[in-house]
Enzyme design. Structure first.
Site, PDB file in Angstrom:
ATOM      1  N   ARG A 107       5.953  -2.343 -20.099  1.00  0.00           N
ATOM      2  CA  ARG A 107       6.206  -1.087 -19.933  1.00  0.00           C
ATOM      3  C   ARG A 107       5.364  -0.004 -20.577  1.00  0.00           C
ATOM      4  NH1 ARG A 107      10.917  -4.027 -20.623  1.00  0.00           N
ATOM      5  NH2 ARG A 107      11.962  -4.239 -18.873  1.00  0.00           N
ATOM      6  N   LYS A 158      -3.566  10.157 -14.376  1.00  0.00           N
ATOM      7  CA  LYS A 158      -3.165   9.741 -13.040  1.00  0.00           C
ATOM      8  C   LYS A 158      -3.865   8.094 -12.936  1.00  0.00           C
ATOM      9  CE  LYS A 158      -2.581  13.518  -9.759  1.00  0.00           C
ATOM     10  NZ  LYS A 158      -3.241  14.180  -8.578  1.00  0.00           N
ATOM     11  N   GLU A 162     -17.922  17.399  -8.168  1.00  0.00           N
ATOM     12  CA  GLU A 162     -16.608  17.599  -8.922  1.00  0.00           C
ATOM     13  C   GLU A 162     -16.957  18.743 -10.173  1.00  0.00           C
ATOM     14  OE1 GLU A 162     -13.882  16.402  -7.753  1.00  0.00           O
ATOM     15  OE2 GLU A 162     -13.927  14.634  -6.907  1.00  0.00           O
ATOM     16  N   LYS A 205     -10.418  20.456 -16.719  1.00  0.00           N
ATOM     17  CA  LYS A 205      -9.323  19.686 -16.320  1.00  0.00           C
ATOM     18  C   LYS A 205      -8.247  19.678 -17.258  1.00  0.00           C
ATOM     19  CE  LYS A 205      -7.934  15.642 -14.024  1.00  0.00           C
ATOM     20  NZ  LYS A 205      -8.388  14.447 -12.912  1.00  0.00           N
ATOM     21  N   GLU A 210       1.846  17.453 -11.554  1.00  0.00           N
ATOM     22  CA  GLU A 210       1.377  17.953 -10.362  1.00  0.00           C
ATOM     23  C   GLU A 210       2.411  18.775  -9.453  1.00  0.00           C
ATOM     24  OE1 GLU A 210      -1.966  16.278  -8.233  1.00  0.00           O
ATOM     25  OE2 GLU A 210      -1.388  17.279  -6.462  1.00  0.00           O
ATOM     26  N   ARG A 258      -1.920  22.152 -10.788  1.00  0.00           N
ATOM     27  CA  ARG A 258      -2.603  20.947 -10.627  1.00  0.00           C
ATOM     28  C   ARG A 258      -3.429  21.043  -9.210  1.00  0.00           C
ATOM     29  NH1 ARG A 258      -2.139  15.221 -14.098  1.00  0.00           N
ATOM     30  NH2 ARG A 258      -4.202  14.462 -13.317  1.00  0.00           N
ATOM     31  N   ASN A 305      -7.552  19.910  -6.016  1.00  0.00           N
ATOM     32  CA  ASN A 305      -7.924  19.403  -4.737  1.00  0.00           C
ATOM     33  C   ASN A 305      -8.765  20.286  -3.718  1.00  0.00           C
ATOM     34  OD1 ASN A 305      -6.424  16.992  -4.885  1.00  0.00           O
ATOM     35  ND2 ASN A 305      -4.688  18.182  -4.661  1.00  0.00           N
ATOM     36  N   HIS A 339     -10.836  19.056  -1.058  1.00  0.00           N
ATOM     37  CA  HIS A 339     -10.234  17.533  -0.754  1.00  0.00           C
ATOM     38  C   HIS A 339      -9.387  17.224   0.374  1.00  0.00           C
ATOM     39  CE1 HIS A 339     -11.818  16.992  -5.041  1.00  0.00           C
ATOM     40  NE2 HIS A 339     -11.250  15.766  -4.930  1.00  0.00           N
ATOM     41  N   HIS A 372     -11.219  14.413   2.153  1.00  0.00           N
ATOM     42  CA  HIS A 372     -10.141  13.260   2.587  1.00  0.00           C
ATOM     43  C   HIS A 372     -10.198  12.944   4.078  1.00  0.00           C
ATOM     44  CE1 HIS A 372      -7.774  13.360  -1.594  1.00  0.00           C
ATOM     45  NE2 HIS A 372      -9.059  12.801  -1.658  1.00  0.00           N
ATOM     46  N   HIS A 394     -16.907   9.694  -2.083  1.00  0.00           N
ATOM     47  CA  HIS A 394     -15.988  10.847  -2.077  1.00  0.00           C
ATOM     48  C   HIS A 394     -16.553  11.883  -2.711  1.00  0.00           C
ATOM     49  CE1 HIS A 394     -12.098  12.520  -3.498  1.00  0.00           C
ATOM     50  NE2 HIS A 394     -12.838  13.003  -4.618  1.00  0.00           N
TER      51      HIS A 394
END
Ligand SMILES: NC(=O)c1ccc[n+]([C@@H]2O[C@H](COP(=O)([O-])OP(=O)(O)OC[C@H]3O[C@@H](n4cnc5c(N)ncnc54)[C@H](O)[C@@H]3O)[C@@H](O)[C@H]2O)c1
Ligand SMILES: [Zn+2]
Length: 376
Positions: A130, A152, A194, A235, A245, A249, A253, A256, A260, A275
């Protein structure tokens, strides 16, 4: 550039997330010092180092030696390189290795690698017992400026990228800038997209600084440290404002949604598009689309494109080798992206350089006709 001593060159960015607060150290020689830095912050004296086959031969021995010199017993696991490693199968392998190493709650999982290794190992660290301690030693530019910060973690499934995972903040991030010297130029440039993104979101001065100093950032040394530290700070600011998010946040993107869709259209084939390259094209498209909606000046889009082109990034759909599916198929990919709420599309748009905002009412018909216009 003047020679500077390592100590003077090093930067520290603190991510102030209350009891989950942590340090990001950015500078040369950090792998050699990793054992001491970790031992100073974590109670446990066991670690499982997770890495990939490209990074292991270059840096694993040095890291393990540094850990052992600091009294930390280290086991290691070397996985195949590449996006496909972010899978359930490899998650099982990592969890098993962490348990075999008898890593307990105060011990650490250490990710030594790019975003793939960081996302996968962070997920394992978040669920084994956990949650055990987690240290990121990002080795790609993209992971140093983006994926290693913010907590993330996750894997890909047949339904799409990053769809299974947890938020699990690291306890320490060590961004050793020396390791970037063995990264391919193409991967370095992809990570740079980025870096530029942070300027375009809300830091026009940083973007202007990059326009002047990007050659030094690519060359290494003080400018590289400065760019990585500024990116980590940017960031961190966004993550602290919105850890899970729910709102701002989403600005991360920028570029993106288009990016994507292009990654999906090229079946995540890294020979055609990685990417950061998708993000570079996506950021130019986001600026052009904002100009088309009369939100921003077309000159801003031209300025963004000129800079990304100067560093050698692709900026147009036509720069992607091979044929792209029609605009309608790209549109479907955009509609399936998670940033869709009740028919209207959520997009990161801009009023100019460094003036991005979240728009959640973009008509899909506008996006489609824009894509048709831009399609090669
Ligand atoms: N968690 C987040 O917030 C977040 C944010 C952005 C991206 N990501 C994820 O990050 C991943 C992409 O990360 P990436 O671009 O680092 O990819 P990656 O981990 O695949 O690394 C790129 C390539 O560079 C190699 N490499 C890494 N460091 C090296 C070094 N120092 N020397 C030589 N080779 C090296 C790797 O083996 C790999 O082949 C994606 O899965 C993406 O979803 C996550
Ligand atoms: Zn990205």
């Amino acid at each position: 550039m003047n020679a500077i001593t390592p100590a003077a060159a090093e930067r520290l960015v603190r991510v102030p997330l209350g009891e989950r607060a942590y340090d990001i150290l950015i500078g040369p020689g950090l792998i050699a010092r990793a054992g001491r830095e970790i031992a100073a912050r974590l109670k446990g004296r066991k670690a499982a180092v997770i890495t990939d086959e490209n990074v292991a031969p270059r840096y694993l021995d040095a890291l393990v030696a540094s850990l052992e010199a600091a009294g930390i017993q280290a086991a290691s696991l070397v996985l195949p390189a590449g996006e496909k490693t972010k899978s359930f199968e490899h998650l099982m392998t990592v969890c098993d290795a962490v348990l075999t190493a008898r890593v307990e709650r105060n011990d650490a999982v250490i990710a030594l690698g790019g975003g793939v290794i960081g996302d996968l190992s962070g997920f394992a660290a978040g669920i084994v017992r956990r949650g055990v301690r987690f240290v990121q030693i990002p080795t790609s530019l993209l992971s140093q400026v983006d994926s290693s910060v913010g907590g993330k973690t996750g894997i890909n499934t047949r339904h799409g990228k990053n769809l299974v995972g947890v938020f699990h903040q690291p306890d320490l991030v060590l961004a050793d800038i020396d390791v970037l010297n063995t990264l391919s130029e193409r991967e370095f440039r992809a990570g740079y997209a980025e870096v530029a993104k942070y300027g375009l979101i809300d830091k026009p001065d940083f973007f202007a600084w990059l326009e002047t100093n990007w050659r030094d950032v690519f060359a290494g040394g003080a400018a590289r440290i400065e760019a990585i530290a500024a990116s980590c700070q940017a960031k961190s600011d966004v993550v602290v404002a919105d850890e899970r998010e729910n709102g701002p946040r989403a600005l991360l993107n920028l570029g993106h949604t288009f990016g994507h869709a292009l990654e999906a259209a090229t079946a995540y084939d890294s020979r055609r598009l990685v990417h950061g390259e998708g993000v570079a094209i996506g950021m130019v498209l986001a600026h052009e689309f904002s100009a088309r909606l009369n939100l921003a000046s077309p000159d801003d889009a031209k300025r963004v494109e000129a800079h990304l082109k100067a560093v050698g990034l692709p900026t147009r759909m036509g720069d992607i080798p091979g044929e792209l599916p029609p605009a309608e198929t790209l549109m479907d990919a955009i509609a399936q992206d998670k940033k869709v709420k009740s028919g209207k599309l959520t997009f990161i748009l801009t009023r100019g350089i460094g003036q991005s905002f979240v728009a959640d009412d973009v008509p899909s018909s506008e996006v489609l006709s824009f894509l048709k216009e831009k399609h090669p």
